[in-house]
Design a protein around this motif. Structure first.
Motif, PDB file in Angstrom:
ATOM      1  N   ALA A  57       0.748  -1.041  -0.006  1.00  0.00           N
ATOM      2  CA  ALA A  57      -0.093  -0.059   0.169  1.00  0.00           C
ATOM      3  C   ALA A  57       0.965   1.297   0.026  1.00  0.00           C
ATOM      4  O   ALA A  57       1.947   1.238   0.760  1.00  0.00           O
ATOM      5  CB  ALA A  57      -0.801  -0.255   1.340  1.00  0.00           C
ATOM      6  N   THR A  58       0.468   2.293  -0.744  1.00  0.00           N
ATOM      7  CA  THR A  58       1.415   3.211  -0.827  1.00  0.00           C
ATOM      8  C   THR A  58       0.660   4.507   0.071  1.00  0.00           C
ATOM      9  O   THR A  58       1.216   5.545   0.499  1.00  0.00           O
ATOM     10  CB  THR A  58       1.495   4.211  -2.431  1.00  0.00           C
ATOM     11  OG1 THR A  58       0.085   4.114  -2.842  1.00  0.00           O
ATOM     12  CG2 THR A  58       2.028   3.253  -3.247  1.00  0.00           C
ATOM     13  N   ASN A  59      -0.618   4.076   0.346  1.00  0.00           N
ATOM     14  CA  ASN A  59      -1.284   5.185   1.282  1.00  0.00           C
ATOM     15  C   ASN A  59      -1.763   4.331   2.548  1.00  0.00           C
ATOM     16  O   ASN A  59      -1.552   3.167   2.435  1.00  0.00           O
ATOM     17  CB  ASN A  59      -2.518   5.782   0.671  1.00  0.00           C
ATOM     18  CG  ASN A  59      -2.473   7.050   0.054  1.00  0.00           C
ATOM     19  OD1 ASN A  59      -1.541   7.798   0.109  1.00  0.00           O
ATOM     20  ND2 ASN A  59      -3.240   7.111  -1.078  1.00  0.00           N
ATOM     21  N   PRO A  60      -2.197   4.824   3.666  1.00  0.00           N
ATOM     22  CA  PRO A  60      -2.676   4.281   4.843  1.00  0.00           C
ATOM     23  C   PRO A  60      -3.742   3.481   4.346  1.00  0.00           C
ATOM     24  O   PRO A  60      -4.591   3.967   3.466  1.00  0.00           O
ATOM     25  CB  PRO A  60      -2.851   5.452   6.009  1.00  0.00           C
ATOM     26  CG  PRO A  60      -2.131   6.421   5.460  1.00  0.00           C
ATOM     27  CD  PRO A  60      -1.677   6.412   4.030  1.00  0.00           C
ATOM     28  N   GLY A  61      -4.290   2.462   5.045  1.00  0.00           N
ATOM     29  CA  GLY A  61      -5.344   1.643   4.446  1.00  0.00           C
ATOM     30  C   GLY A  61      -6.649   2.260   4.134  1.00  0.00           C
ATOM     31  O   GLY A  61      -7.252   2.007   3.469  1.00  0.00           O
ATOM     32  N   SER A  62      -7.018   3.195   5.188  1.00  0.00           N
ATOM     33  CA  SER A  62      -8.162   4.002   4.979  1.00  0.00           C
ATOM     34  C   SER A  62      -8.133   4.757   3.807  1.00  0.00           C
ATOM     35  O   SER A  62      -9.470   5.131   3.376  1.00  0.00           O
ATOM     36  CB  SER A  62      -8.422   4.880   6.333  1.00  0.00           C
ATOM     37  OG  SER A  62      -8.807   3.887   7.311  1.00  0.00           O
TER      38      SER A  62
ATOM     39  N   VAL B 259     -12.418  12.829   1.806  1.00  0.00           N
ATOM     40  CA  VAL B 259     -12.660  12.692   0.310  1.00  0.00           C
ATOM     41  C   VAL B 259     -11.867  11.531  -0.209  1.00  0.00           C
ATOM     42  O   VAL B 259     -12.383  10.693  -1.059  1.00  0.00           O
ATOM     43  CB  VAL B 259     -12.452  13.991  -0.296  1.00  0.00           C
ATOM     44  CG1 VAL B 259     -12.313  13.528  -2.116  1.00  0.00           C
ATOM     45  CG2 VAL B 259     -13.217  15.140  -0.021  1.00  0.00           C
ATOM     46  N   GLN B 260     -10.468  11.285  -0.086  1.00  0.00           N
ATOM     47  CA  GLN B 260      -9.743  10.028  -0.514  1.00  0.00           C
ATOM     48  C   GLN B 260     -10.419   8.902   0.011  1.00  0.00           C
ATOM     49  O   GLN B 260     -10.282   8.011  -0.594  1.00  0.00           O
ATOM     50  CB  GLN B 260      -8.350  10.300  -0.112  1.00  0.00           C
ATOM     51  CG  GLN B 260      -7.543   9.356  -0.740  1.00  0.00           C
ATOM     52  CD  GLN B 260      -7.468   9.030  -2.284  1.00  0.00           C
ATOM     53  OE1 GLN B 260      -7.758   9.896  -3.052  1.00  0.00           O
ATOM     54  NE2 GLN B 260      -7.185   7.759  -2.643  1.00  0.00           N
ATOM     55  N   ALA B 261     -10.606   8.802   1.269  1.00  0.00           N
ATOM     56  CA  ALA B 261     -11.139   7.713   1.672  1.00  0.00           C
ATOM     57  C   ALA B 261     -12.278   7.093   1.161  1.00  0.00           C
ATOM     58  O   ALA B 261     -12.508   5.900   0.853  1.00  0.00           O
ATOM     59  CB  ALA B 261     -11.616   7.695   3.313  1.00  0.00           C
ATOM     60  N   LEU B 262     -13.489   8.086   0.871  1.00  0.00           N
ATOM     61  CA  LEU B 262     -14.950   7.751   0.053  1.00  0.00           C
ATOM     62  C   LEU B 262     -14.321   7.622  -1.164  1.00  0.00           C
ATOM     63  O   LEU B 262     -15.005   6.352  -1.605  1.00  0.00           O
ATOM     64  CB  LEU B 262     -15.667   8.844   0.350  1.00  0.00           C
ATOM     65  CG  LEU B 262     -16.269   9.249   1.676  1.00  0.00           C
ATOM     66  CD1 LEU B 262     -16.938  10.566   1.661  1.00  0.00           C
ATOM     67  CD2 LEU B 262     -17.111   8.101   2.022  1.00  0.00           C
ATOM     68  N   ARG B 263     -13.455   8.222  -1.904  1.00  0.00           N
ATOM     69  CA  ARG B 263     -13.016   7.741  -2.994  1.00  0.00           C
ATOM     70  C   ARG B 263     -12.487   6.277  -3.215  1.00  0.00           C
ATOM     71  O   ARG B 263     -12.834   5.697  -3.954  1.00  0.00           O
ATOM     72  CB  ARG B 263     -12.356   8.911  -3.595  1.00  0.00           C
ATOM     73  CG  ARG B 263     -12.561  10.002  -3.997  1.00  0.00           C
ATOM     74  CD  ARG B 263     -11.712  10.921  -4.661  1.00  0.00           C
ATOM     75  NE  ARG B 263     -11.075  10.210  -5.783  1.00  0.00           N
ATOM     76  CZ  ARG B 263      -9.875  10.749  -6.448  1.00  0.00           C
ATOM     77  NH1 ARG B 263      -9.281  11.695  -6.095  1.00  0.00           N
ATOM     78  NH2 ARG B 263      -9.415   9.998  -7.416  1.00  0.00           N
ATOM     79  N   SER B 264     -11.746   5.910  -2.186  1.00  0.00           N
ATOM     80  CA  SER B 264     -11.156   4.515  -2.216  1.00  0.00           C
ATOM     81  C   SER B 264     -11.930   3.495  -1.677  1.00  0.00           C
ATOM     82  O   SER B 264     -11.628   2.343  -1.738  1.00  0.00           O
ATOM     83  CB  SER B 264     -10.044   4.657  -1.086  1.00  0.00           C
ATOM     84  OG  SER B 264      -8.826   5.622  -1.446  1.00  0.00           O
ATOM     85  N   GLY B 265     -13.308   3.904  -1.298  1.00  0.00           N
ATOM     86  CA  GLY B 265     -14.343   2.736  -0.916  1.00  0.00           C
ATOM     87  C   GLY B 265     -14.908   2.637   0.427  1.00  0.00           C
ATOM     88  O   GLY B 265     -15.725   1.856   0.970  1.00  0.00           O
ATOM     89  N   ALA B 266     -14.149   3.584   1.253  1.00  0.00           N
ATOM     90  CA  ALA B 266     -14.699   3.569   2.526  1.00  0.00           C
ATOM     91  C   ALA B 266     -16.092   4.194   2.630  1.00  0.00           C
ATOM     92  O   ALA B 266     -16.441   4.958   1.547  1.00  0.00           O
ATOM     93  CB  ALA B 266     -13.750   4.601   3.296  1.00  0.00           C
TER      94      ALA B 266
END
Length: 134
Positions: free
Chosen positions: A27-32, A74-81
Motif C-alpha cells: 500500500a502506498t497510502n494508509p489503509g483507510s 474525500v480520498q477515503a470515500l473515493r477509495s471505497g470507505a
C-alpha cells in the motif's frame, strides 16, 4: 461448506499502520485511504459486502501521508470507505464543517461520484438494519 460462505462480516476497519504493508500488498497510502486495501482486498479478494469505516483520519499516519482530515475524508470515500472517523481535534464543529464542504466540493467537481455516496449510505443503513425500500 467453507467458513467464508457461512461467515459474512458486516463491517471492516482498515488499519493505517505501516506494519500492514508487505511485498505482496504494498500500500502506498494508509489503509483507510487506499483503493488497493478497500476495493481490491477487502471488497474484491475477501468479498466484503458490508460497511467499511476508516481508522482515525486525524492519526499521524494520515498527516504523514500529506493529508489533513477534509481531503483525507474525500480520498477515503473515493477509495471505497463508507464512513469516515476522526479524533478530537481543536474545534470538532469546524473540522466537521470543513469535511462536509470538502466532500460536497469533490462531488460538485466530479472527483467523487454521487453514486459512491449513495453506496456508502446504503452500507451504513444496512448495518443499522434500516431498509428505505420497505
Amino acid at each position: 461448506m467453507p467458513a467464508a460462505v457461512i461467515y459474512e462480516p458486516q463491517w471492516a476497519r482498515p488499519s493505517w499502520s505501516p506494519t500492514t504493508r508487505s511485498r505482496a500488498w504494498p500500500a502506498t497510502n494508509p489503509g483507510s485511504l487506499s483503493p488497493t486495501t478497500i476495493i481490491h482486498e477487502l471488497r474484491g479478494r475477501l468479498g466484503l459486502n458490508g460497511l467499511v469505516l476508516t481508522d482515525s483520519l486525524s492519526a499521524r499516519a494520515i498527516s504523514c501521508a500529506g493529508y489533513t482530515v477534509p481531503p483525507a475524508a474525500v480520498q477515503a470515500l473515493r477509495s471505497g470507505a463508507d464512513m469516515v472517523m476522526f479524533g478530537l481535534v481543536g474545534d470538532v464543529a469546524s473540522e466537521t464543517s470543513a469535511t462536509v464542504s470538502a466532500i460536497t466540493t469533490a462531488v460538485a467537481g466530479g472527483q467523487l461520484s454521487r453514486s459512491r455516496l449513495v453506496d456508502a449510505a446504503a452500507h451504513v443503513l444496512a448495518v443499522r438494519h434500516v431498509d428505505l425500500c420497505t
